[in-house]
Design a protein around this motif. Structure first.
Motif, PDB file in Angstrom:
ATOM      1  N   ARG A 226      18.659 -14.352 -19.761  1.00  0.00           N
ATOM      2  CA  ARG A 226      17.650 -14.904 -19.431  1.00  0.00           C
ATOM      3  C   ARG A 226      16.774 -13.272 -19.195  1.00  0.00           C
ATOM      4  N   HIS A 227      15.677 -13.649 -19.848  1.00  0.00           N
ATOM      5  CA  HIS A 227      14.206 -12.741 -19.464  1.00  0.00           C
ATOM      6  C   HIS A 227      13.081 -13.145 -17.929  1.00  0.00           C
ATOM      7  N   TYR A 228      13.011 -12.433 -17.493  1.00  0.00           N
ATOM      8  CA  TYR A 228      11.348 -12.826 -16.623  1.00  0.00           C
ATOM      9  C   TYR A 228      10.366 -11.743 -17.020  1.00  0.00           C
ATOM     10  N   HIS A 229       9.516 -12.177 -17.839  1.00  0.00           N
ATOM     11  CA  HIS A 229       8.462 -11.440 -18.284  1.00  0.00           C
ATOM     12  C   HIS A 229       7.019 -11.565 -17.242  1.00  0.00           C
ATOM     13  N   GLY A 230       6.651 -11.319 -17.525  1.00  0.00           N
ATOM     14  CA  GLY A 230       5.184 -10.609 -16.865  1.00  0.00           C
ATOM     15  C   GLY A 230       4.657  -9.659 -15.791  1.00  0.00           C
ATOM     16  N   HIS A 231       5.954  -8.173 -15.699  1.00  0.00           N
ATOM     17  CA  HIS A 231       5.117  -7.436 -15.156  1.00  0.00           C
ATOM     18  C   HIS A 231       4.085  -6.077 -16.410  1.00  0.00           C
ATOM     19  N   LEU A 232       3.283  -5.898 -15.904  1.00  0.00           N
ATOM     20  CA  LEU A 232       2.638  -5.106 -17.167  1.00  0.00           C
ATOM     21  C   LEU A 232       3.433  -3.557 -16.949  1.00  0.00           C
ATOM     22  N   SER A 233       4.261  -3.443 -16.280  1.00  0.00           N
ATOM     23  CA  SER A 233       4.526  -2.083 -16.353  1.00  0.00           C
ATOM     24  C   SER A 233       5.777  -2.174 -15.950  1.00  0.00           C
ATOM     25  N   ALA A 234       5.873  -0.290 -15.658  1.00  0.00           N
ATOM     26  CA  ALA A 234       8.144  -0.699 -15.485  1.00  0.00           C
ATOM     27  C   ALA A 234       8.143  -0.807 -14.324  1.00  0.00           C
ATOM     28  N   VAL A 235       9.056  -1.139 -13.803  1.00  0.00           N
ATOM     29  CA  VAL A 235      10.067  -2.088 -13.211  1.00  0.00           C
ATOM     30  C   VAL A 235      10.726  -1.586 -12.747  1.00  0.00           C
ATOM     31  N   TYR A 236      10.654  -1.091 -10.822  1.00  0.00           N
ATOM     32  CA  TYR A 236      11.114   0.159 -10.022  1.00  0.00           C
ATOM     33  C   TYR A 236      12.080  -0.547  -9.456  1.00  0.00           C
ATOM     34  N   THR A 237      12.326  -1.543  -8.925  1.00  0.00           N
ATOM     35  CA  THR A 237      13.554  -2.583  -8.088  1.00  0.00           C
ATOM     36  C   THR A 237      13.486  -3.624  -7.970  1.00  0.00           C
ATOM     37  N   LEU A 238      14.198  -4.024  -7.485  1.00  0.00           N
ATOM     38  CA  LEU A 238      14.965  -5.434  -7.797  1.00  0.00           C
ATOM     39  C   LEU A 238      15.214  -6.042  -5.913  1.00  0.00           C
ATOM     40  N   ALA A 239      15.201  -7.207  -5.699  1.00  0.00           N
ATOM     41  CA  ALA A 239      16.145  -7.415  -4.760  1.00  0.00           C
ATOM     42  C   ALA A 239      15.770  -9.620  -4.985  1.00  0.00           C
TER      43      ALA A 239
END
Length: 458
Positions: A226-239
């Motif tokens: 799966r891919h989760y598309h939506g962020h407009l810039s670099a993604v730095y963290t997830l939880a």
């Protein structure tokens, strides 16, 4: 000319008059009554009390506090620079010189009679620092090399058998925790991998990176499903939320996004931060989501309503790391100005942990209450969670072949037993620390010097 002569004659007359008066009183001085010493002492005492009453009160206060400090300290002397100033003793000496014997003795009696009450009051008011819990010192026992770039993130799987790291070489590597051997390399990101999380209820690994991608890997097939598309810039963290199938990601577009894990739907977009969101953490109880940002604020979010509950503005510099305590309803935040502890659910400020004078990139805490902070200069500070006592400081050794300027700790995590600490660093290595099993409280005593004045606000 006439005026000057007249003025001169007036001055002469006045001078003669003064001299005559002086001589007359001087001649009559022997006829004056004798000086009453008692009355004179009383007069001087009243005058001293009137002029220096506040000084006397301060002296009494300082004496009482000095006594209390002696009682509190016992055999453990205060650290250098925290003892009471010697001016107090000079002050007492000076005031006793001003006040005559009778008044001085009266003051001494008052001090001695009121001292127990004052000591009791001070004991009630002065928060003495509790004794920290003893923690064994930590030592480096394994260095793992394999990445070709800065190692930016790490996560441990729920079974505590392996851990995964993501790097600037765009590769996710999975390592055996017991032996440090490489098991699998996952390729798919086209830029630095910045965040990793393993689901405790599904065979899924989630990753995010500077390529704006958020991926879900099926660990049975080692493939992206799966891919989760939506962020407009670099993604730095997830939880990952511990009880609901939702994923939280955040990054340089100043937003935190909530994704339905299965449908890939963007359930909420949390907007409110004005700069990069560097850290996000999740828990089952309120507040379920907390974010820390380079705009120096921490925000607590209502997951159901999709809005911010409150914003904590105590930090003066960017907040790069957040961590929940595994057993207490508390969390800590790391920033170059301070490490701060907070109480859930309202974000009530508890205390500062000062002294790690570096850009604090990451925090980790184990169930024993050992909090670790990792700095941009390769320093590790170990703290006792309850008291904020800094019980150990380490400088991570830079690996041969890498520059000294590449000493930097980007992320860290304790394994699920809390006995091993994994750090990922700028020298492209992964370092594993464990407690020194040979250490005891006798061989590594707590350098604890209580200072009741430390936290006292006047």
């Amino acid at each position: 000319m006439h005026d000057e002569v007249q003025r001169h004659s007036v001055h002469t007359l006045v001078f003669r008059s003064l001299k005559r008066s002086h001589d007359m009183f001087l001649a009559n001085q022997g006829l004056l009554p004798t000086v009453d010493d008692v009355a004179e002492n009383v007069r001087k005492g009243i005058k001293a009390r009137d002029n220096y009453g506040l000084v006397f009160d301060d002296v009494k206060k300082m004496q009482a506090m000095k006594q209390l400090q002696i009682i509190e300290n016992g055999p453990n002397p205060p650290p250098p620079g925290t003892a009471f100033p010697t001016e107090t003793d000079n002050l007492v000496a000076n005031t006793s010189a001003v006040v005559p014997f009778s008044e001085n003795s009266l003051i001494q009696r008052n001090i001695s009679s009121s001292q127990p009450n004052q000591l009791n009051n001070l004991m009630r008011k002065a928060p003495s620092m509790p004794k920290p819990k003893w923690h064994a010192p930590w030592k480096l026992y394994r260095v793992i090399a394999g990445h070709l770039g800065w190692v930016r993130c790490v996560t441990v799987e729920p079974g505590n058998e392996w851990f995964a790291t993501g790097s600037a070489d765009r590769i996710i590597k999975i390592w055996d925790l017991a032996t440090g051997q490489l098991k699998v390399s996952l390729t798919g990101h086209v830029s630095t991998v910045r965040g990793l999380a393993v689901s405790s209820r599904h065979p899924y690994l989630f990753s995010c990176g500077e390529d704006r991608q958020v991926k879900c890997w099926d660990l049975e097939y080692n493939k992206v499903i799966r891919h989760y598309h939506g962020h407009l810039s670099a993604v730095y963290t997830l939880a990952l939320h511990p009880t609901i199938d939702v994923l939280v990601t955040a990054g340089r577009d100043s937003t935190a996004r909530i994704w339905d894990m299965r449908t890939k739907a963007n359930v909420h977009t949390f907007q409110g931060h004005t700069h990069t969101v560097a850290s996000v953490i999740c828990q089952a109880s309120e507040p379920q989501i907390i974010t820390g940002s380079h705009d120096t604020t921490i925000r607590l979010w209502d997951l159901a309503a999709g809005k911010s509950v409150c914003s904590l503005t105590n930090h003066k510099k960017s907040v790069r790391s957040l961590i929940f305590h595994p057993t207490l309803n508390m969390f800590a935040s790391g920033s170059p100005d301070n490490i701060k502890q907070w109480k859930c659910p309202d974000g009530k400020f508890i205390q500062n942990l000062s002294g790690h004078n570096a850009i604090v990139n990451c925090l980790a805490v184990n169930p024993e209450g050992a909090l670790v902070s990792g700095g941009d200069n390769g320093t590790l500070f170990f703290w006792d969670w309850r008291t904020g006592y800094n019980f150990q400081r380490l400088q991570a050794p830079v690996q041969p072949g890498s520059m000294d300027s590449e000493a930097g700790i980007f992320s860290m995590i304790f394994d699920h037993s809390g006995s091993r600490l994994i750090t990922t660093e700028a020298d492209k290595t992964i370092k594993i620390y464990k407690e020194d099993e040979t250490a005891s409280e006798e061989s590594h005593p707590i350098n604890w010097k209580p200072d009741i004045l430390k936290r006292r606000k006047y």
